[in-house]
Scaffold this motif. Structure first.
Motif: not given
Length: 414
Positions: A393-406
């Motif tokens: 879950f922690c890794a998933a949160v980082l990736f999904v939030f990173g998508s918004a920045l892209c």
């Protein structure tokens, strides 16, 4: 090369609804098979190695899917005949895929399951870019938000419906596989008959050169930065989403501590909660996006909401946390998927050769590659943490939030 005429009026409505039904059934198949049927089948064969075997299954399958998608898209661009460029790939791919899929239900060893599921995945991933490209082929850019919203609603609803149906039919393996296989084959055959694509027989044939064909899959980030950012945005959000979705059944069993039977019912009931949230959000987002002529705000908001959903099971490692996850992920994923497809069609490199199928196939690999890496990443995190699903879950949160920045640097789409 001149694209087929854009559809209007009743023809547009029929094509829109037909695409929604096809994508609904295809996503239902993927979610039901990958999220429920295969995990149950693999766990029954070797309970002790279920997580590693599931990761291996996803990784090998996704390697072939990742290769098949852009290649099939590029070949569909070059297809000439009375049925058009896309229809043959849709019809033939659905038939081969469904025969292979039904064969999976008869297998009693891991590697025999692997071979047949890989065959099915290659076939389905060969027809998917053809269906996606029809949005660029047949709809004007100004209407693609509402089209994408309707198709996205079908896709997200399919993800939920597939999980629900598979969860309740998990104990009847052959029936479950057969139902999914028959539904997508029948739907795709009806699709190409009802929505006759203009003939491509009169289009000029393109000289085939292996070197040029291979080099065509490289799309320079320097020359096409918006395409690159869109690819990266898709890649990161699916890295996060797939990490949780692939292991959701095992999360319910090993993290929430439900029994096997209870977890199958729970995953089906969670899917219904997600279904309600995502259908409403998908349709509303697509309509608003066209009305405002904005794509980026909806994709960014969807990514952020999905990240918030994945925090819920961390804060409440029980079924209450999972119910919150199911509802909020439906809102975020519905918003993201409904507009993401429209955004993708608007960042394609401009070409006189009619290479939309190839370019959308390349963008689809941003979904397939995470299916290779994400389950493996999750299995490694589980191994390093002693089976602690919170790391996923922690890794998933980082990736999904990173998508918004892209999404932020994309300039050609508002």
């Amino acid at each position: 090369m001149t694209s087929p005429a854009f559809v209007t009026g009743g023809q547009r409505t029929v094509l829109q609804l037909s695409l929604m039904v096809n994508f609904f059934l295809l996503m239902a198949l993927y979610s039901g098979v990958l999220g429920v049927l295969l995990p149950n089948q693999i766990a029954a064969l070797d309970p002790g190695n279920k997580a590693n075997n599931l990761a291996l299954m996803f990784a090998i399958t996704s390697i072939f899917s990742t290769l098949a998608t852009p290649i099939a898209g590029a070949l569909s661009d070059r297809t000439r005949g009375p049925w058009g460029r896309r229809a043959p790939w849709i019809a033939i791919g659905s038939l081969i895929g469904s025969i292979s899929l039904f064969g999976v239900s008869w297998m009693t060893s891991f590697w025999s399951m692997m071979v047949l599921w890989v065959m099915a995945a290659i076939a389905y991933n060969s027809m998917q870019p053809a269906m996606t490209t029809l949005i660029a082929d047949r709809f004007t850019p100004e209407t693609r938000g509402s089209v994408s919203g309707i198709v996205g609603a079908g896709m997200t609803a399919g993800l939920t419906a597939g999980t629900f149906v598979a969860g309740h039919l998990a104990g009847q393996q052959m029936l479950a596989y057969g139902l999914f296989a028959a539904a997508i084959a029948a739907s795709c055959l009806a699709f190409v008959l009802i929505n006759r694509e203009p003939s491509s027989a009169a289009l000029p044939a393109r000289r085939f050169d292996w070197g040029d064909f291979a080099r065509g899959f490289w799309i320079s980030p320097r020359e096409h930065p918006d395409f690159a950012w869109a690819f990266l945005s898709r890649f990161t959000i699916y890295m996060g989403y797939q990490a949780v979705a692939a292991y959701l059944l095992y999360i319910l069993r090993d993290y929430i501590r439900l029994s096997d039977d209870a977890s199958n019912v729970a995953i089906a009931n969670m899917a219904m909660v997600t279904f309600v949230c995502l259908v409403v959000t998908s349709l509303a987002s697509g309509w608003l996006s066209d009305r405002m002529q904005r794509r980026k705000p909806f994709v960014i908001a969807g990514s952020l909401i999905m990240g918030c959903a994945m925090v819920a099971p961390l804060a409440a490692p029980n079924m209450s946390g999972m119910w919150v996850y199911a509802a909020v992920i439906g809102v975020g994923y519905g918003m993201f998927m409904s507009i993401d497809m429209a955004l993708m069609t608007q960042v394609l490199p401009k070409s006189e050769l009619g290479e939309e199928g190839k370019d959308l196939g390349v963008l689809t690999t941003a979904v397939n590659i995470p299916q290779i890496i994400s389950p493996v990443m999750a299995a490694v995190l589980l191994s390093l943490s002693g089976g602690d699903y919170r790391t996923i879950f922690c890794a998933a949160v980082l990736f999904v939030f990173g998508s918004a920045l892209c999404v932020l640097p994309i300039k050609s789409v508002r």
